[in-house]
Motif scaffolding. Structure first.
Motif, PDB file in Angstrom:
ATOM      1  N   PRO A   1      78.201  75.707 153.022  1.00 12.78           N
ATOM      2  CA  PRO A   1      78.101  74.933 154.262  1.00 12.78           C
ATOM      3  C   PRO A   1      78.346  75.815 155.490  1.00 12.78           C
ATOM      4  N   PRO A   2      77.518  75.672 156.549  1.00 18.48           N
ATOM      5  CA  PRO A   2      77.706  76.489 157.761  1.00 18.48           C
ATOM      6  C   PRO A   2      79.107  76.360 158.362  1.00 18.48           C
ATOM      7  N   ARG A   3      79.714  75.188 158.272  1.00 14.74           N
ATOM      8  CA  ARG A   3      81.052  75.018 158.847  1.00 14.74           C
ATOM      9  C   ARG A   3      82.082  75.888 158.116  1.00 14.74           C
ATOM     10  N   ILE A   4      81.804  76.192 156.824  1.00 15.93           N
ATOM     11  CA  ILE A   4      82.690  77.079 156.059  1.00 15.93           C
ATOM     12  C   ILE A   4      82.356  78.529 156.351  1.00 15.93           C
TER      13      ILE A   4
ATOM     14  N   SER B   1      83.805  75.448 147.654  1.00 14.53           N
ATOM     15  CA  SER B   1      82.682  75.106 148.517  1.00 14.53           C
ATOM     16  C   SER B   1      81.363  75.639 147.968  1.00 14.53           C
TER      17      SER B   1
ATOM     18  N   ASP C   1      76.804  86.177 164.214  1.00 14.14           N
ATOM     19  CA  ASP C   1      76.019  84.947 164.096  1.00 14.14           C
ATOM     20  C   ASP C   1      75.032  84.937 165.255  1.00 14.14           C
TER      21      ASP C   1
ATOM     22  N   GLY D   1      80.897  79.852 158.835  1.00 16.35           N
ATOM     23  CA  GLY D   1      81.161  80.241 160.210  1.00 16.35           C
ATOM     24  C   GLY D   1      82.579  80.712 160.455  1.00 16.35           C
ATOM     25  N   GLN D   2      83.513  80.300 159.595  1.00 15.69           N
ATOM     26  CA  GLN D   2      84.908  80.717 159.770  1.00 15.69           C
ATOM     27  C   GLN D   2      85.119  82.202 159.459  1.00 15.69           C
TER      28      GLN D   2
ATOM     29  N   LYS E   1      70.798  81.167 157.745  1.00 17.20           N
ATOM     30  CA  LYS E   1      71.908  80.293 157.395  1.00 17.20           C
ATOM     31  C   LYS E   1      71.501  79.285 156.321  1.00 17.20           C
TER      32      LYS E   1
END
Length: 301
Positions: free
Chosen positions: A116-119, A181, A87, A121-122, A110
């Motif tokens: 979603p970035p929060r997903i 998602s 990232d 990013g994992q 992104k």
């Protein structure tokens, strides 16, 4: 590399005789870059992130060599047929180990990823296999793009970037078991891509037909038809299957190494159960019977 839009520091023990080969293939907002180099370490530090951050994910398909990705206090080893991810907004260090390194890299904004970035990013920093499933499908796509980039028109770039974004999002979702998602349209496109890959792999099987394709993907025949209708271009599932069979038969007919095989045998090898059906379909597609096409290609009388 220190002056690019996502600057990095590089270090190598081979500085006196460093060898690298890289191409950048622009697909709209997405860049695909085949890379071969001597052992090398890439570092993206907090200082470089403050200097410039394009807000993008990097995903690399390792073709040869071994790499170590250090991010967030953890290190993971990646070998051939693995993906490694990073990232541009997070510090990382990627080192290739001992032998030369070969990969196909992807830089994707992104904002372009339908996830979603929060997903998403994992997933970053983890080890992902390219040997099967969505990983295998994405690897096939990247190999095709890099080997045939000269055949694409500039107008193809945005369409290819959309396909690539959907494949990456589906790969990430599979890793996280987070399919919910994904937008419905991304689900449909990813499923269509899987179906097309399945057809290409099994087109020579004479038992393969539309009901068998639908059953293999646990969907109804009517839904299979709707998926292809959404693709546009007027190509049905049956038409796509027949196109695969005909193009392979056409290639065999033009191949001197297959000259000793009767026309009907070539048709049967490529999934046509009846010689008459093969001859009729070939004539409709290419304007001449298969035997005449072979004579023309091979200069036979």
């Amino acid at each position: 590399m220190s002056e690019t839009h996502a600057p990095m520091d590089l270090w190598t023990e081979n500085a006196d005789d460093f060898r690298v080969s890289q191409r950048n293939i622009s697909l709209g907002e997405v860049t695909v870059y085949p890379l071969e180099c001597n052992p090398l370490t890439f570092r993206r530090t907090p200082k470089l992130i403050r200097k410039s951050d394009p807000e993008a994910y990097h995903l690399s398909l390792v073709k040869r060599g071994t790499g170590v990705v250090a991010m967030g206090g953890e290190s993971r080893v990646h070998g051939a047929f693995d993906y490694h991810t990073s990232d541009t907004s997070r510090p990382f260090e990627i080192s290739s180990v001992r032998e030369p390194f070969e990969l196909i890299g992807v830089e994707i904004p992104k904002a372009l990823l339908p996830m979603p970035p929060r997903i998403a990013g994992q997933v970053i920093g983890g080890r992902i296999s390219s040997r099967d499933g969505m990983g295998g499908l994405l690897a096939t796509f990247l190999d095709q793009v890099t080997s045939s980039s000269h055949t694409y028109q500039p107008s193809d770039g945005p369409r290819l970037s959309g396909v690539l974004a959907d494949l990456v999002a589906s790969l990430f979702a599979g890793v996280l078991d987070a399919d919910r998602s994904l937008p419905p349209e991304t689900h449909r496109r990813a499923l269509t891509l899987r179906i097309k890959a399945f057809i290409r792999s099994n087109a020579d099987d004479p038992q393969l037909d539309v009901p068998a394709i639908a059953a293999a993907h646990h969907i109804s025949v009517s839904y299979l038809h709707r998926l292809f209708q959404r693709e546009g271009g007027g190509v049905t599932a049956a038409g796509f299957l027949q196109r695969q069979r005909l193009s392979r038969a056409r290639r065999d007919l033009a191949d001197p190494l297959c000259q000793g095989l009767p026309v009907q045998v070539i048709g049967a090898r490529r999934g046509f159960s009846h010689a008459s059906a093969f001859s009729r379909a070939f004539r409709e597609a290419y304007g001449m019977p298969p035997a005449a096409f072979r004579r023309q290609c091979l200069g036979l009388r």
